[in-house]
Design a protein around this motif. Structure first.
Motif, PDB file in Angstrom:
ATOM      1  N   PRO A   1       1.016  -1.227  -0.148  1.00  0.00           N
ATOM      2  CA  PRO A   1      -0.092   0.039  -0.153  1.00  0.00           C
ATOM      3  C   PRO A   1       0.873   1.151  -0.035  1.00  0.00           C
ATOM      4  O   PRO A   1       1.806   1.382   0.673  1.00  0.00           O
TER       5      PRO A   1
ATOM      6  N   THR B   1       0.799   5.907  -0.515  1.00  0.00           N
ATOM      7  CA  THR B   1      -0.212   6.826  -0.675  1.00  0.00           C
ATOM      8  C   THR B   1       0.562   7.994  -1.372  1.00  0.00           C
ATOM      9  O   THR B   1       0.761   9.086  -0.726  1.00  0.00           O
TER      10      THR B   1
ATOM     11  N   TYR C   1       0.241  -0.747  -4.721  1.00  0.00           N
ATOM     12  CA  TYR C   1      -1.192  -0.337  -5.004  1.00  0.00           C
ATOM     13  C   TYR C   1      -1.632   0.610  -4.081  1.00  0.00           C
ATOM     14  O   TYR C   1      -0.921   1.007  -2.855  1.00  0.00           O
ATOM     15  N   THR C   2      -2.731   1.218  -4.339  1.00  0.00           N
ATOM     16  CA  THR C   2      -3.311   2.242  -3.438  1.00  0.00           C
ATOM     17  C   THR C   2      -4.605   2.159  -3.426  1.00  0.00           C
ATOM     18  O   THR C   2      -5.295   1.639  -4.680  1.00  0.00           O
ATOM     19  N   ARG C   3      -5.610   2.652  -2.479  1.00  0.00           N
ATOM     20  CA  ARG C   3      -6.892   2.632  -2.476  1.00  0.00           C
ATOM     21  C   ARG C   3      -7.412   3.887  -3.267  1.00  0.00           C
ATOM     22  O   ARG C   3      -6.653   4.869  -3.407  1.00  0.00           O
TER      23      ARG C   3
ATOM     24  N   ARG D   1     -13.086   3.536  -1.635  1.00  0.00           N
ATOM     25  CA  ARG D   1     -11.950   2.749  -0.917  1.00  0.00           C
ATOM     26  C   ARG D   1     -12.034   1.491  -1.161  1.00  0.00           C
ATOM     27  O   ARG D   1     -11.391   0.553  -0.749  1.00  0.00           O
TER      28      ARG D   1
ATOM     29  N   THR E   1      -8.967  -0.662  -5.926  1.00  0.00           N
ATOM     30  CA  THR E   1      -7.631  -0.650  -5.655  1.00  0.00           C
ATOM     31  C   THR E   1      -6.998  -0.481  -6.959  1.00  0.00           C
ATOM     32  O   THR E   1      -7.276  -1.129  -7.783  1.00  0.00           O
TER      33      THR E   1
END
Length: 219
Positions: free
Chosen positions: A33, A35, A150-152, A157, A160
């Motif tokens: 994850p 950001t 990856y990120t949401r 949310r 992905t």
């Protein structure tokens, strides 16, 4: 027991632990994850981003891949642009090829459009999105597995966005369709990279093959 011996014993244990950690460390860079800080994309006013854009830190020839959604929020289109790392200018195209592996309606449940970008003398880039919140996403091809970053999606949310860079051969061209006709059909599935999303218990959520769509024209 002499203190000097205790000190040497402690030092030996520290060195052993470091050696074991080095032997068991993964060969891939850390993934998972992230950001990323969004950047504005206005190059195509008719398809402005929905939610935050996703800079990937994957740079080809001074151009960074940036991912974003546009279109309807309930049926978004995943797309990409390139940011000049020197000037910050945004371009929708650079030299190379980012081919769709399949249209959304042709992909298995959960997956959006997935793509592979190929360039001369550089690693492959693959990206996509999955309607889920996986803990890990991989691409497996020719017996090698690569973990994705990856990120949401900021707008939902439960979606992905993922991306990765790896060594390998581009996905093969489809075979001609029919006898003297126009069109093509993909090769057997095992000829194409396998994308897999896993949950926190490492159970498979969804899979998709990174392969081009079949095309056919009748009449």
């Amino acid at each position: 027991m002499p203190k000097s011996f205790e000190g040497m014993r402690h030092l030996a244990l520290v060195i052993l632990a470091a050696l074991l950690a080095a032997c068991t460390s993964p060969t891939q860079p850390p993934t998972g994850p992230e950001t990323p800080s969004p950047i504005p994309i206005t190059a195509n006013p008719s398809a402005l981003p929905i939610g935050d854009t996703v800079p990937t830190s994957m740079v080809i020839g001074g151009q960074e891949l940036v991912l974003y959604f546009w279109g309807r929020p309930d049926r978004p289109n995943l797309d990409h642009a390139w940011r000049d790392t020197t000037t910050g200018a945004i371009d929708l195209q650079i030299d190379g090829l980012c081919s769709a592996a399949a249209e959304p309606d042709d992909l298995p449940r959960n997956f959006f459009r997935v793509r592979q970008c190929t360039f001369t003398h550089t690693p492959l880039i693959e990206y996509g999105a999955v309607w889920a919140a996986p803990a890990r996403i991989t691409s497996r091809d020719a017996g090698k597995t690569t973990n994705a970053h990856y990120t949401r999606w900021s707008n939902n949310r439960d979606v992905t966005i993922f991306w990765l860079k790896r060594q390998g051969k581009p996905i093969p061209q489809s075979a001609p369709y029919g006898d003297g006709g126009w069109g093509s059909t993909p090769l057997p599935e095992d000829r194409y990279p396998l994308l897999t999303a896993y949950d926190a218990e490492d159970r498979t959520i969804a899979t998709a093959r990174l392969r081009p769509p079949a095309t056919e024209q009748k009449g």
